[in-house]
Design a protein around this motif. Structure first.
Motif, mmCIF file in Angstrom:
data_model
loop_
_atom_site.group_PDB
_atom_site.id
_atom_site.type_symbol
_atom_site.label_atom_id
_atom_site.label_comp_id
_atom_site.label_asym_id
_atom_site.label_seq_id
_atom_site.Cartn_x
_atom_site.Cartn_y
_atom_site.Cartn_z
ATOM 1 N N THR A 131 -43.751 -58.320 5.566
ATOM 2 C CA THR A 131 -45.362 -58.598 5.259
ATOM 3 C C THR A 131 -45.627 -59.720 4.295
ATOM 4 O O THR A 131 -44.697 -60.212 3.376
ATOM 5 C CB THR A 131 -45.907 -57.457 4.681
ATOM 6 N N ASP A 132 -46.807 -60.152 4.524
ATOM 7 C CA ASP A 132 -47.193 -61.312 3.477
ATOM 8 C C ASP A 132 -47.136 -61.156 2.005
ATOM 9 O O ASP A 132 -46.773 -62.191 1.225
ATOM 10 C CB ASP A 132 -48.339 -62.018 3.867
ATOM 11 N N SER A 133 -47.627 -60.064 1.862
ATOM 12 C CA SER A 133 -47.519 -59.540 0.403
ATOM 13 C C SER A 133 -46.718 -58.197 0.175
ATOM 14 O O SER A 133 -47.270 -57.131 0.054
ATOM 15 C CB SER A 133 -48.893 -59.663 -0.419
ATOM 16 N N PRO A 134 -45.523 -58.239 0.055
ATOM 17 C CA PRO A 134 -44.519 -57.125 0.158
ATOM 18 C C PRO A 134 -44.776 -56.371 -1.269
ATOM 19 O O PRO A 134 -44.939 -56.987 -2.357
ATOM 20 C CB PRO A 134 -43.129 -57.567 0.242
ATOM 21 N N ALA A 135 -44.975 -55.255 -1.177
ATOM 22 C CA ALA A 135 -44.895 -53.965 -2.313
ATOM 23 C C ALA A 135 -43.597 -54.139 -3.067
ATOM 24 O O ALA A 135 -42.541 -53.791 -2.494
ATOM 25 C CB ALA A 135 -45.264 -52.853 -1.956
ATOM 26 N N ASN A 136 -43.289 -54.949 -4.195
ATOM 27 C CA ASN A 136 -42.122 -55.070 -4.937
ATOM 28 C C ASN A 136 -41.287 -53.853 -5.106
ATOM 29 O O ASN A 136 -40.232 -53.617 -5.068
ATOM 30 C CB ASN A 136 -42.235 -56.090 -6.034
ATOM 31 N N MET A 137 -42.185 -52.891 -5.621
ATOM 32 C CA MET A 137 -41.596 -51.689 -5.903
ATOM 33 C C MET A 137 -41.087 -50.792 -4.704
ATOM 34 O O MET A 137 -40.150 -50.459 -4.734
ATOM 35 C CB MET A 137 -42.572 -50.780 -6.795
ATOM 36 N N LEU A 138 -41.860 -50.964 -3.613
ATOM 37 C CA LEU A 138 -41.314 -50.382 -2.603
ATOM 38 C C LEU A 138 -39.942 -50.883 -1.892
ATOM 39 O O LEU A 138 -39.035 -50.265 -1.568
ATOM 40 C CB LEU A 138 -42.326 -50.418 -1.310
ATOM 41 N N LEU A 139 -40.028 -52.361 -2.043
ATOM 42 C CA LEU A 139 -38.698 -53.109 -1.599
ATOM 43 C C LEU A 139 -37.700 -52.624 -2.546
ATOM 44 O O LEU A 139 -36.506 -52.385 -2.189
ATOM 45 C CB LEU A 139 -39.284 -54.446 -1.870
ATOM 46 N N PHE A 140 -37.946 -52.749 -3.874
ATOM 47 C CA PHE A 140 -36.990 -52.293 -5.124
ATOM 48 C C PHE A 140 -36.422 -50.975 -4.726
ATOM 49 O O PHE A 140 -35.219 -50.876 -4.478
ATOM 50 C CB PHE A 140 -37.520 -52.268 -6.482
ATOM 51 N N TYR A 141 -37.085 -50.022 -4.286
ATOM 52 C CA TYR A 141 -36.596 -48.400 -4.265
ATOM 53 C C TYR A 141 -35.926 -48.284 -3.009
ATOM 54 O O TYR A 141 -35.086 -47.676 -2.953
ATOM 55 C CB TYR A 141 -37.764 -47.366 -4.493
ATOM 56 N N ILE A 142 -36.282 -48.897 -2.007
ATOM 57 C CA ILE A 142 -35.727 -48.809 -0.546
ATOM 58 C C ILE A 142 -34.455 -49.546 -0.612
ATOM 59 O O ILE A 142 -33.354 -48.878 -0.176
ATOM 60 C CB ILE A 142 -36.628 -49.405 0.561
ATOM 61 N N ARG A 143 -34.544 -50.535 -0.978
ATOM 62 C CA ARG A 143 -33.362 -51.772 -1.124
ATOM 63 C C ARG A 143 -32.268 -50.677 -2.116
ATOM 64 O O ARG A 143 -30.816 -50.632 -1.849
ATOM 65 C CB ARG A 143 -33.677 -52.849 -1.927
ATOM 66 N N ARG A 144 -32.885 -49.992 -3.201
ATOM 67 C CA ARG A 144 -31.721 -49.207 -4.095
ATOM 68 C C ARG A 144 -31.051 -48.304 -3.039
ATOM 69 O O ARG A 144 -29.894 -48.008 -3.394
ATOM 70 C CB ARG A 144 -32.623 -48.601 -5.256
ATOM 71 N N PHE A 145 -31.745 -47.429 -2.427
ATOM 72 C CA PHE A 145 -31.126 -46.475 -1.430
ATOM 73 C C PHE A 145 -30.116 -46.906 -0.672
ATOM 74 O O PHE A 145 -29.035 -46.342 -0.049
ATOM 75 C CB PHE A 145 -32.166 -45.693 -0.920
ATOM 76 N N LEU A 146 -30.239 -48.266 -0.252
ATOM 77 C CA LEU A 146 -29.587 -48.928 0.900
ATOM 78 C C LEU A 146 -28.287 -49.400 0.035
ATOM 79 O O LEU A 146 -27.226 -49.502 0.819
ATOM 80 C CB LEU A 146 -30.074 -50.158 1.632
#
Length: 143
Positions: free
Chosen positions: A108-123
């Motif tokens: 997305t053009d303006s990613p939700a940084n916290m969503l990326l952070f937490y999803i990435r954390r689980f990955l």
């Protein structure tokens, strides 16, 4: 209520596997392509340039390493094939869902940084192991 004891060999195997999880974390910059490490470390606003395929392969490889080690820990904790099979299936489902959400948010053009952070954390971290061990312990030994 059945008492569960972990023998010395199993405890040693669990300790070695935990050290391997720590090594995955310690050597993350050498082992995996992840331009988002520095991005989240420095709380930057603009996403860095990245190669989607390399990022996916890096996430998959790290998730796979953490999963294999985590399944080993679960095996030595409970010595139950059904738990390992169930957990392996759950890890596959979680990876598919989390990776899809991660890359959709990233695209997305303006990613939700916290969503990326937490999803990435689980990955990239073995957080699911922290959830599974007490859940299976409760299921096997408390109920």
């Amino acid at each position: 209520m059945k008492k569960h004891k972990i023998n010395i060999a199993s405890a040693l195997a669990i300790a070695v596997l935990l050290v391997l999880l720590v090594c995955v974390r310690l050597f993350q910059e050498r082992l995996f392509y992840d331009p988002l490490l520095d991005y989240f470390r420095r709380s930057r606003i603009v996403l860095p340039q990245y190669n989607s395929v390399k990022l996916f392969v890096g996430l998959l490889f790290r998730y796979l390493l953490n999963t294999i080690i985590s399944l080993g820990i679960l095996w030595f904790c409970f010595k139950d094939k059904s738990i390992v099979k169930l957990t392996a299936g759950l890890y596959v489902v979680f990876f598919i869902v989390l990776a899809a959400i991660f890359f959709i948010a990233l695209a997305t053009d303006s990613p939700a940084n916290m969503l990326l952070f937490y999803i990435r954390r689980f990955l990239i971290q073995p957080l699911l192991l922290i959830l599974f061990v007490p859940a299976f312990y409760y299921q096997k030994h408390v109920k």
